[in-house]
Scaffold this motif. Structure first.
Motif, PDB file in Angstrom:
ATOM      1  N   TRP A 138       0.802  -1.221   0.000  1.00  0.00           N
ATOM      2  CA  TRP A 138       0.000   0.000   0.000  1.00  0.00           C
ATOM      3  C   TRP A 138       0.837   1.274   0.000  1.00  0.00           C
ATOM      4  CZ3 TRP A 138      -4.115  -2.025  -1.580  1.00  0.00           C
ATOM      5  CH2 TRP A 138      -4.658  -3.184  -1.016  1.00  0.00           C
ATOM      6  N   SER A 407      -4.476  -0.512   6.097  1.00  0.00           N
ATOM      7  CA  SER A 407      -3.031  -0.599   5.816  1.00  0.00           C
ATOM      8  C   SER A 407      -2.423  -1.899   6.329  1.00  0.00           C
ATOM      9  CB  SER A 407      -2.285   0.602   6.423  1.00  0.00           C
ATOM     10  OG  SER A 407      -2.717   1.801   5.842  1.00  0.00           O
ATOM     11  N   GLU A 419       1.237  -1.646   7.458  1.00  0.00           N
ATOM     12  CA  GLU A 419       1.995  -0.480   7.040  1.00  0.00           C
ATOM     13  C   GLU A 419       1.469   0.832   7.624  1.00  0.00           C
ATOM     14  OE1 GLU A 419       2.334  -0.680   2.669  1.00  0.00           O
ATOM     15  OE2 GLU A 419       1.900  -2.829   2.848  1.00  0.00           O
ATOM     16  N   ALA A 420       0.515   0.741   8.554  1.00  0.00           N
ATOM     17  CA  ALA A 420      -0.118   1.954   9.068  1.00  0.00           C
ATOM     18  C   ALA A 420       0.865   2.880   9.783  1.00  0.00           C
ATOM     19  CB  ALA A 420      -1.262   1.580  10.015  1.00  0.00           C
ATOM     20  N   GLY A 425       2.589   6.254   3.155  1.00  0.00           N
ATOM     21  CA  GLY A 425       1.734   5.225   2.584  1.00  0.00           C
ATOM     22  C   GLY A 425       0.640   5.793   1.697  1.00  0.00           C
TER      23      GLY A 425
END
Length: 447
Positions: A138, A407, A419-420, A425
């Motif tokens: 992402w 994410s 991936e937060a 992102g």
């Protein structure tokens, strides 16, 4: 392989009239055709390899070394290609499409990815000591690339190579509406040996034989009429279960073509993709291979001679299929398990690409990644397949949308924290076009 797979072979054999007689005859014909075709492919590949050795230090001449057996077309021409060109693409099962995205835009995505990795050094990837293949889905460049109008138009064109016999329609299927399947990216460095992607086929392992619906895709082969096999017949694929065991990393959607978008220049011997460029014959051989074994006492001196092989369904082996993570992986053909494919000679590198070019290969095509990267720069690509709108695919995209908004990794992929917490992102607002938002399962209006 589990002993009960003997019963699977017997079940398949009992499903077709005169199975042993018909597939034995087909096997003999298939090996003869494979011998001719592999001669052609090997000859093409050999000439390219020799030429590469001759001019390996003359970068200006590398373009003359591209294997012509793999079709190349311009994005601007795909809607008006001659039927014979499309037929060649379909038989080879692969194509290089030039200039899908502007060079500078694609190169800019690579720079953004490199910045993302630098700013987030804990991102998951391998090898751990020098990360080059990233378990990321992402980032902003990935989200933007998947939603690019030209990328989605290419996906639509590829999806429409498929059809239903008799030109009937399938409920809920729309080949003119592309969907997005989130995958990863690689930035491979020169000089690094890479042996994690040997020849293999994705999109279903033992499921090709075990799932009754998936098996219908290969019905003509199993009926002994492999010449009638149509790898582009959509009917059996729409509801095929390609993941019966829930193994992480096993795709559950129909990707008509797998593909990647080049973010750098990459030529043969520089860590690029390799394919076996005949999807009809490779399908026929892989599907029939479990029903034949080499005779213990050869009849002739040539081990590839059909006379040295015999029908045998007494073992549980499905050559090229291996247990893994509670399920199965493969098909992974190799020179021992699938000798008639002559993979050491026939796996063909795709031609040179530059940023913005895309490479696609049919979901059944045997493919690998070159072990060596002899170039001077990175070999960088984003994996972006062609995915049609089907009820099963649309249901997946809805689940995938939720992972995007959170994410975290998409449903088909191994789980990790996501991936937060990483800077830079992709967000929903990065998907602007209506076609891109539909492809992602998002509301058409940007919030």
């Amino acid at each position: 392989m589990p002993p009960h797979f003997v019963e699977l072979k017997k079940e398949i054999a009992a499903s077709y009239p005169n199975f042993q007689e018909r597939v034995t005859k087909a096997w003999t014909s298939l090996l003869a055709e494979l011998a001719e075709e592999t001669d052609l492919i090997a000859k093409e590949g050999t000439s390219v390899r020799l030429l590469l050795l001759f001019v390996i230090r003359v970068s200006a001449l590398i373009s003359i070394c591209t294997p012509q057996i793999i079709p190349q077309v311009q994005f601007s021409e795909i809607a008006s290609l001659k039927p014979e060109v499309v037929d060649t693409i379909k038989r080879r099962g692969c194509v290089v499409i030039k200039d899908v995205v502007d060079d500078s835009e694609a190169a800019g995505w690579k720079s953004s990815l490199e910045k993302y990795i630098k700013e987030n050094p804990t991102v998951p990837g391998f090898p751990a000591e020098d990360k080059q293949f990233f378990q990321l889905y992402w980032t902003r460049p990935q989200v933007q690339a998947r939603a690019h109008p030209n990328v989605l138009a290419t996906s639509t064109w590829l999806n429409q190579m498929y059809h239903v016999k008799g030109n009937t329609t399938l409920e809920g299927v729309d080949l003119s509406t592309p969907l997005t399947y989130a995958d990863r990216f690689r930035i491979r460095h020169p000089g690094v040996q890479w042996d994690v992607h040997p020849p293999h086929v994705d999109g279903g392992s033992i499921e090709r034989w075990q799932d009754e619906t998936f098996r219908t895709c290969f019905a003509d082969i199993l009926a002994g009429d492999f010449q009638k096999h149509d790898p582009y017949d959509l009917e059996g694929r729409v509801n095929a279960r390609s993941s019966l065991y829930g193994r992480p990393g096993q795709s559950t959607v129909l990707r008509t073509f797998q593909g990647w978008l080049a973010l750098s220049e990459t030529a043969p011997t520089e860590g690029t993709l390799k394919v076996f460029p005949d999807v009809l014959l490779s399908n026929a051989y892989i599907i029939l291979r479990p029903f034949f074994t080499a005779k213990s006492t050869p009849v002739t001196s040539n081990p590839l001679d059909a006379e040295n092989w015999e029908y045998n369904i007494s073992t549980s082996d499905f050559p090229g299929i291996f247990p893994r993570d509670g399920g199965f992986t493969g098909p992974r053909p190799n020179p021992n398990s699938h000798p008639h494919m002559r993979l050491d000679e026939t796996m063909t590198s795709v031609p040179k690409v530059k940023p913005g070019d895309m490479v696609f290969w049919h979901c059944d095509v045997v493919h690998s990644v070159e072990q060596e990267h002899t170039g001077k720069g990175d070999s960088a690509v984003m994996y972006i397949p062609a995915v049609p709108y089907t009820p099963q695919n649309a249901a997946y995209v809805q689940k995938q949308k939720d992972t995007f908004l959170a994410s975290v990794p998409p449903p088909d992929f191994p789980k990790h924290e996501g991936e937060a917490t990483y800077a830079g992102g992709g967000r929903e607002t990065d998907v602007v076009s209506a076609v891109g938002r539909v492809a992602m399962g998002l509301p058409i209006a940007v919030a």
